[in-house]
Design a protein around this motif. Structure first.
Motif, PDB file in Angstrom:
ATOM      1  N   VAL A  54       0.896  -1.152   0.000  1.00  0.00           N
ATOM      2  CA  VAL A  54       0.000   0.000   0.000  1.00  0.00           C
ATOM      3  C   VAL A  54       0.941   1.209   0.000  1.00  0.00           C
ATOM      4  O   VAL A  54       1.384   1.664   1.048  1.00  0.00           O
ATOM      5  N   ALA A  55       1.256   1.680  -1.212  1.00  0.00           N
ATOM      6  CA  ALA A  55       2.287   2.705  -1.380  1.00  0.00           C
ATOM      7  C   ALA A  55       1.755   4.126  -1.243  1.00  0.00           C
ATOM      8  O   ALA A  55       2.528   5.053  -1.036  1.00  0.00           O
ATOM      9  N   ASP A  56       0.452   4.293  -1.408  1.00  0.00           N
ATOM     10  CA  ASP A  56      -0.152   5.616  -1.284  1.00  0.00           C
ATOM     11  C   ASP A  56      -1.026   5.647  -0.045  1.00  0.00           C
ATOM     12  O   ASP A  56      -2.183   5.226  -0.089  1.00  0.00           O
ATOM     13  N   PHE A  87      -4.622  -2.637   9.764  1.00  0.00           N
ATOM     14  CA  PHE A  87      -4.520  -2.124   8.398  1.00  0.00           C
ATOM     15  C   PHE A  87      -4.958  -0.673   8.287  1.00  0.00           C
ATOM     16  O   PHE A  87      -4.622   0.009   7.328  1.00  0.00           O
ATOM     17  N   GLY A  88      -5.748  -0.206   9.246  1.00  0.00           N
ATOM     18  CA  GLY A  88      -6.216   1.164   9.191  1.00  0.00           C
ATOM     19  C   GLY A  88      -7.459   1.379  10.027  1.00  0.00           C
ATOM     20  O   GLY A  88      -7.953   0.447  10.686  1.00  0.00           O
ATOM     21  N   LEU A 107     -11.103   8.061   7.039  1.00  0.00           N
ATOM     22  CA  LEU A 107     -10.419   6.834   6.633  1.00  0.00           C
ATOM     23  C   LEU A 107      -8.927   7.082   6.696  1.00  0.00           C
ATOM     24  O   LEU A 107      -8.427   8.074   6.155  1.00  0.00           O
ATOM     25  N   SER A 108      -8.234   6.197   7.377  1.00  0.00           N
ATOM     26  CA  SER A 108      -6.785   6.279   7.483  1.00  0.00           C
ATOM     27  C   SER A 108      -6.207   4.892   7.194  1.00  0.00           C
ATOM     28  O   SER A 108      -6.497   3.933   7.918  1.00  0.00           O
ATOM     29  N   VAL A 109      -5.446   4.796   6.120  1.00  0.00           N
ATOM     30  CA  VAL A 109      -4.755   3.551   5.755  1.00  0.00           C
ATOM     31  C   VAL A 109      -3.299   3.933   5.543  1.00  0.00           C
ATOM     32  O   VAL A 109      -2.965   4.608   4.565  1.00  0.00           O
ATOM     33  N   PRO A 110      -2.418   3.541   6.465  1.00  0.00           N
ATOM     34  CA  PRO A 110      -1.020   3.964   6.370  1.00  0.00           C
ATOM     35  C   PRO A 110      -0.248   3.204   5.292  1.00  0.00           C
ATOM     36  O   PRO A 110      -0.676   2.154   4.808  1.00  0.00           O
TER      37      PRO A 110
END
Length: 142
Positions: A54-56, A87-88, A107-110
């Motif tokens: 998950v690069a972005d 995961f977020g 929504l937060s996905v690092p």
């Protein structure tokens, strides 16, 4: 109330307002929903042999107010939703403030690397968000 669908794009979000035909073909109510692309963007296969990158990172806050036309009444709103996983995080609240539907969504996905043994759990996370975002508010004519 238009008899044609209305779509609004905001960032990575898509809102649709879709008339629903009644028994005689007339538009009797509207559905307003937010459609997420998280699953479509990151979940392309049922299993992985290599890690998923998950690069972005995603870190979005959405606050929207939708004015309900006077000739409509709100029949139902999506229920509040919250997910907190490795995961977020995801939170969504939809409420009625007078004649206005208020949507608050975070929504937060690092940035992360999802190893193959955790991929199914990530799929469940993304699918749950997409399912919550697909829930609709239903408006009927008075």
């Amino acid at each position: 109330l238009a008899d044609k669908p209305v779509a609004v794009f905001t960032g990575n979000r898509f809102y649709r307002q879709q008339p629903t035909p009644g028994p005689g073909g007339e538009s009797t109510h509207q559905q307003i929903s937010a459609v997420s692309a998280l699953g479509r963007e990151y979940v392309g296969v049922s299993a992985r042999r290599a890690p998923l990158l998950v690069a972005d990172p995603i870190d979005t806050v959405l606050r929207a107010r939708v004015a309900v036309p006077r000739d409509l009444r709100v029949e139902s709103l999506p229920r509040d939703a919250s997910l907190d996983t490795p995961f977020g995080r995801y939170q969504r609240r939809v409420r009625l403030d007078g004649a206005t539907i208020v949507v608050e969504r975070q929504l937060s996905v690092p940035l992360q690397r999802v190893v193959p043994q955790n991929y199914q759990a990530f799929v469940r996370f993304a699918s749950a968000i997409d399912a919550h975002d697909a829930e609709t508010a239903v408006l009927n004519r008075r």
